[in-house]
Design a protein around this motif. Structure first.
Motif, PDB file in Angstrom:
ATOM      1  N   GLY A 185       0.954  25.413  23.750  1.00 16.48           N
ATOM      2  CA  GLY A 185       0.277  24.435  22.785  1.00 16.48           C
ATOM      3  C   GLY A 185      -0.843  24.411  23.577  1.00 16.48           C
ATOM      4  O   GLY A 185      -1.819  22.965  22.945  1.00 16.48           O
TER       5      GLY A 185
ATOM      6  N   ALA B 234       4.017  22.433  16.916  1.00 14.37           N
ATOM      7  CA  ALA B 234       4.556  21.643  15.342  1.00 14.37           C
ATOM      8  C   ALA B 234       4.017  22.640  14.574  1.00 14.37           C
ATOM      9  O   ALA B 234       5.006  22.960  13.139  1.00 14.37           O
ATOM     10  N   ASN B 235       2.924  22.842  13.931  1.00 14.51           N
ATOM     11  CA  ASN B 235       2.115  23.613  13.042  1.00 14.51           C
ATOM     12  C   ASN B 235       2.219  24.683  13.022  1.00 14.51           C
ATOM     13  O   ASN B 235       2.170  26.086  12.368  1.00 14.51           O
ATOM     14  N   ALA B 236       2.578  25.541  14.029  1.00 15.48           N
ATOM     15  CA  ALA B 236       3.146  27.149  15.002  1.00 15.48           C
ATOM     16  C   ALA B 236       4.310  27.317  13.256  1.00 15.48           C
ATOM     17  O   ALA B 236       5.048  27.238  13.162  1.00 15.48           O
ATOM     18  N   ARG B 237       3.831  29.298  13.174  1.00 12.36           N
ATOM     19  CA  ARG B 237       4.377  29.718  11.793  1.00 12.36           C
ATOM     20  C   ARG B 237       5.934  30.540  12.973  1.00 12.36           C
ATOM     21  O   ARG B 237       5.843  30.747  14.583  1.00 12.36           O
TER      22      ARG B 237
ATOM     23  N   THR C 221       2.638  19.836  21.898  1.00 10.41           N
ATOM     24  CA  THR C 221       4.360  20.186  20.701  1.00 10.41           C
ATOM     25  C   THR C 221       3.366  19.785  19.399  1.00 10.41           C
ATOM     26  O   THR C 221       4.463  19.700  18.635  1.00 10.41           O
ATOM     27  N   GLN C 222       2.400  18.110  19.968  1.00 13.29           N
ATOM     28  CA  GLN C 222       1.927  18.521  18.091  1.00 13.29           C
ATOM     29  C   GLN C 222       1.381  19.757  17.089  1.00 13.29           C
ATOM     30  O   GLN C 222       1.890  20.066  16.655  1.00 13.29           O
ATOM     31  N   ARG C 223       0.516  20.114  18.192  1.00 14.95           N
ATOM     32  CA  ARG C 223      -0.265  21.090  18.117  1.00 14.95           C
ATOM     33  C   ARG C 223       1.087  22.492  17.192  1.00 14.95           C
ATOM     34  O   ARG C 223       0.982  23.022  16.796  1.00 14.95           O
TER      35      ARG C 223
ATOM     36  N   GLU D 288       8.907  28.388  22.079  1.00 17.12           N
ATOM     37  CA  GLU D 288       7.795  26.902  21.203  1.00 17.12           C
ATOM     38  C   GLU D 288       8.978  26.448  20.554  1.00 17.12           C
ATOM     39  O   GLU D 288       9.256  25.159  20.572  1.00 17.12           O
TER      40      GLU D 288
END
Ligand code: TYD
Length: 202
Positions: free
Chosen positions: A14, A145-148, A141-143, A154
């Motif tokens: 991220g 959080a959007n990972a599929r 980690t904010q970025r 992760e």
């Protein structure tokens, strides 16, 4: 013949490494260099199979470490060394610093064990340049959080990534001649300008 160069890209998941890879490759190609983009774990047919296991299959930290280095040996022999020998710039999305950061910092494997594997698998071979994309863990980690479909790494929490970030920064302090730390929290054009300067003598 222009000598080959080995450039590695590192950073916590991220931190923005993937965003900058095409720019780095294009910058060097525009100067007429042959550029080979590759990644770890992976980079060979066998390495990509090991990657699938490493990212998806539950395993203990020691197994994880050994498989990382198994994939790395194959990658070095089949891909990295031959490309460097013909004068290419090899850009690897992660290399051995990731094992010190993730397996030692993240999982708690002793540094001495990883150092032994490093010596066995690659001897004194090291990257010519290591670009470390650095970002506060709260942001990376904010970025993530959007990972599929997040992989085994992760899915870890902020503490895990905090230890990894610190281990990376410690490596950068230990090997200042090959490491460049990039503040990844800035606007993309600003980072690109800095990358261009860092790549000036590649
Ligand atoms: P990564 O390079 O982040 O790929 P993507 O951008 O597709 O998610 O994924 C590889 C993962 O493997 C990453 O979480 C870090 C981990 N890794 C280690 O733990 N040790 C290693 O030595 C290497 C090379 C990678």
């Amino acid at each position: 013949m222009t000598p080959g160069k080995f450039i590695t890209l590192e950073g916590v998941d991220g931190a923005g490494k993937s965003t900058h890879i095409p720019f780095i490759a294009d910058t060097l190609r525009a100067r007429g260099r042959e550029v080979l983009l590759t990644r770890e774990p992976g980079g060979t047919a066998l390495g990509e199979k090991l990657r699938e296991l490493l990212l998806r299959e539950p395993m203990c930290p020691e197994t994880e470490t050994l498989l990382m280095f198994a994939a790395r040996r194959e990658h070095l022999e089949q891909v990295i060394r031959p490309a460097l020998a013909r004068g290419a710039v090899v850009i690897s999305d992660r290399f051995t610093d990731a094992s010190f950061a993730y397996q030692c910092g993240g999982r708690g494997v002793p540094v001495a064990k990883v150092a032994q594997l490093e010596q066995w698998v690659q001897g004194d071979f090291q990257p010519d340049l290591t670009l470390l994309f650095d970002l506060p863990v709260a942001v990376s980690t904010q970025r993530l959080a959007n990972a599929r479909d997040p992989d085994r790494f992760e899915q870890e929490g902020a503490d895990f990534f905090d230890r990894i970030r610190n281990a990376y920064l410690a490596r950068a302090a230990q090997f200042p001649q090959r490491f460049r730390v990039i503040d990844s929290g800035r606007a993309i054009p600003e980072i690109q300008a800095e990358l261009q300067a860092m790549l000036a003598d590649v």
